[in-house]
Design an enzyme around this catalytic site. Structure first.
Site, PDB file in Angstrom:
ATOM      1  CG  HIS A  34     -71.854 -13.432 -22.032  1.00  0.00           C
ATOM      2  ND1 HIS A  34     -70.552 -13.730 -21.693  1.00  0.00           N
ATOM      3  CD2 HIS A  34     -72.585 -13.626 -20.900  1.00  0.00           C
ATOM      4  CE1 HIS A  34     -70.507 -14.103 -20.421  1.00  0.00           C
ATOM      5  NE2 HIS A  34     -71.717 -14.043 -19.916  1.00  0.00           N
ATOM      6  CG  ASP A  72     -70.396 -10.595 -15.292  1.00  0.00           C
ATOM      7  OD1 ASP A  72     -71.541 -10.139 -15.117  1.00  0.00           O
ATOM      8  OD2 ASP A  72     -70.156 -11.813 -15.458  1.00  0.00           O
ATOM      9  CG  HIS A 129     -70.410 -15.384 -16.079  1.00  0.00           C
ATOM     10  ND1 HIS A 129     -71.376 -14.703 -15.369  1.00  0.00           N
ATOM     11  CD2 HIS A 129     -70.457 -16.676 -15.666  1.00  0.00           C
ATOM     12  CE1 HIS A 129     -72.008 -15.563 -14.562  1.00  0.00           C
ATOM     13  NE2 HIS A 129     -71.461 -16.757 -14.722  1.00  0.00           N
ATOM     14  CG  ASP A 164     -71.960 -12.342 -12.380  1.00  0.00           C
ATOM     15  OD1 ASP A 164     -70.983 -11.579 -12.330  1.00  0.00           O
ATOM     16  OD2 ASP A 164     -72.548 -12.624 -13.438  1.00  0.00           O
TER      17      ASP A 164
HETATM   18  C1  3YP Z   1     -75.205 -17.891 -18.782  1.00  0.00           C
HETATM   19  C2  3YP Z   1     -75.449 -19.390 -18.710  1.00  0.00           C
HETATM   20  C3  3YP Z   1     -74.707 -19.893 -17.517  1.00  0.00           C
HETATM   21  C4  3YP Z   1     -74.057 -18.708 -16.869  1.00  0.00           C
HETATM   22  C5  3YP Z   1     -74.782 -17.512 -17.406  1.00  0.00           C
HETATM   23  C6  3YP Z   1     -73.928 -16.293 -17.353  1.00  0.00           C
HETATM   24  C7  3YP Z   1     -74.698 -15.030 -17.537  1.00  0.00           C
HETATM   25  C8  3YP Z   1     -73.895 -13.888 -17.021  1.00  0.00           C
HETATM   26  O1  3YP Z   1     -74.056 -13.389 -15.947  1.00  0.00           O
HETATM   27  N1  3YP Z   1     -72.921 -13.406 -17.755  1.00  0.00           N
HETATM   28  O2  3YP Z   1     -72.161 -12.403 -17.301  1.00  0.00           O
HETATM   29 ZN    ZN Z   2     -71.952 -12.746 -15.366  1.00  0.00          ZN
END
Ligand code: 3YP
Ligand code: ZN
Length: 368
Positions: free
Chosen positions: A143, A180, A182, A268
């Protein structure tokens, strides 16, 4: 055939505090729960399964080291790195940038070790010391864009390792496959206008960050087509994911013909994850790994370096990761003890609305 493996005990010492995503707030009805959802134990449990099962005996240990400031600055701004370093000296540490990603004292040094672990694995794969490999690093990275951390990520480990391969190892074309759940927004933004780096993210539609990872995000003006996004509907299971790989990921990799494939590997999308709503089991992760290895054998001599991202089920992440690492190493030493439960959930077959989304992306991104 040899498979590299990175883990360092300090990754298990990452201190994400007792709050994080939903810090205790009695007036709002938020009870303390004692640990962050991204607690390092989940990753440590994967490492310990790899050790206890004996899989570790089939792996070539690759040593992590701290990424240097010069290596980190290939991707991140001096302001971001300076702030992390300063907060890392404070008795209570600081936050990666969005207020939900706390780190403890010394947190920067562990983040630099995670980035350096990714660098060392990529270097081992590129130089041929190993054929492929897995860097089980923590904290995650995908991220984080150049100027900040977010979503539990401090430094973008994958982007730093890719930048290292290109700046120091003579590699030009790299593809990043991010499974992932996300969106890999940070990695996408770092290479947004770079035609020689393809970023490909398969994620749950609209999961995190909000509004990010739409299928129309395709790269900057100098690099049209260098970003691909596959926003899967919630509830997608093994055969939905495998269809996305077969129909889009593999053909896109074949067409791009990179010299190296880096996988941003989050667990995830797993069926027991608390932060998303997908249904993938170890069978799906194994299948995605097989597909990536197969196309890598065609286009880049099998050079695949996987780097850990998210994954928040302490129960299931170990079995998903174990299956991926087994597949990289071409061995089978342990069955997924939870498969009778998660594999028995209905919803693994490719559903029409999942197929429609994947076919829409295929029509948009693949040469006719
Ligand atoms: C961050 C806030 C809600 C979801 C979370 C994601 C973290 C993650 O696994 N990013 O790949
Ligand atoms: Zn994630």
């Amino acid at each position: 055939m040899s498979t590299g493996y990175v883990w360092h005990e300090l990754f298990g010492w990452v201190d994400s505090g007792s709050g994080g995503l939903f810090p205790a707030d009695p007036a709002a009805g938020l009870q303390p729960i004692g640990h962050h959802v991204a607690h390092a134990d989940t990753k440590r449990r994967l490492h310990e399964l790899v050790a206890v099962s004996g899989l570790i005996g089939h792996l070539e240990r690759v040593e992590a080291r701290h990424a240097t400031e010069e290596e980190v600055l290939r991707v991140h701004t001096p302001e971001h790195v300076g702030r992390l370093r300063r907060e890392s000296t404070l008795p209570k540490g600081g936050d990666a940038g969005d207020g939900i990603s706390p780190f403890g004292k010394g947190g920067y040094e562990i983040a630099a070790l995670a980035a350096g672990g990714a660098i060392e694995l990529v270097e081992a794969v590129v130089t041929g010391r190993v054929d492929n490999g897995y860097a089980l690093v923590h904290p995650c990275g995908h991220h984080a864009p150049a100027h900040t951390g977010m979503g539990f990520c401090m430094l973008n480990n994958v982007a730093i390792a890719v930048a290292h391969a290109r700046a120091a190892l003579g590699v030009r074309r790299v593809a990043v496959v991010d499974w992932d759940v996300h969106h890999g927004n940070g990695t996408q933004s770092v290479f947004w206008d770079e035609p020689d780096v393809l970023t490909l993210s398969v994620h749950q539609d609209g999961c995190f960050p909000p509004g990010s990872g739409h299928l129309t995000e395709r790269g900057g003006p100098s690099a049209p087509g260098s970003a691909i996004n596959i926003p899967m509907p919630p509830g997608t299971g093994d055969f939905g994911y495998l269809y996305a790989f077969e129909r889009v990921v593999v053909p896109a990799l074949r067409a791009f013909a990179p010299e190296l494939i880096v996988v941003a590997s989050g667990f995830d999308p797993g069926a027991m994850d608390p932060l998303a709503r997908q249904l993938v089991t170890s069978r799906g992760f194994r299948g995605m790994t097989e597909q990536v290895l197969q196309v890598a054998a065609e286009v880049c001599d099998g050079r695949v370096a996987m780097v850990q991202e998210g994954g928040y089920s302490p129960f299931y992440v170990p079995f998903c990761g174990h299956a991926v690492i087994e597949t990289l190493a071409g061995v089978k030493v342990l069955d997924d003890a939870l498969f009778p439960v998660v594999g028995g959930m209905t919803g693994h077959d490719l559903a029409p609305h999942q197929k429609a989304l994947v076919d829409e992306v295929a029509a948009l991104v693949l040469p006719a």
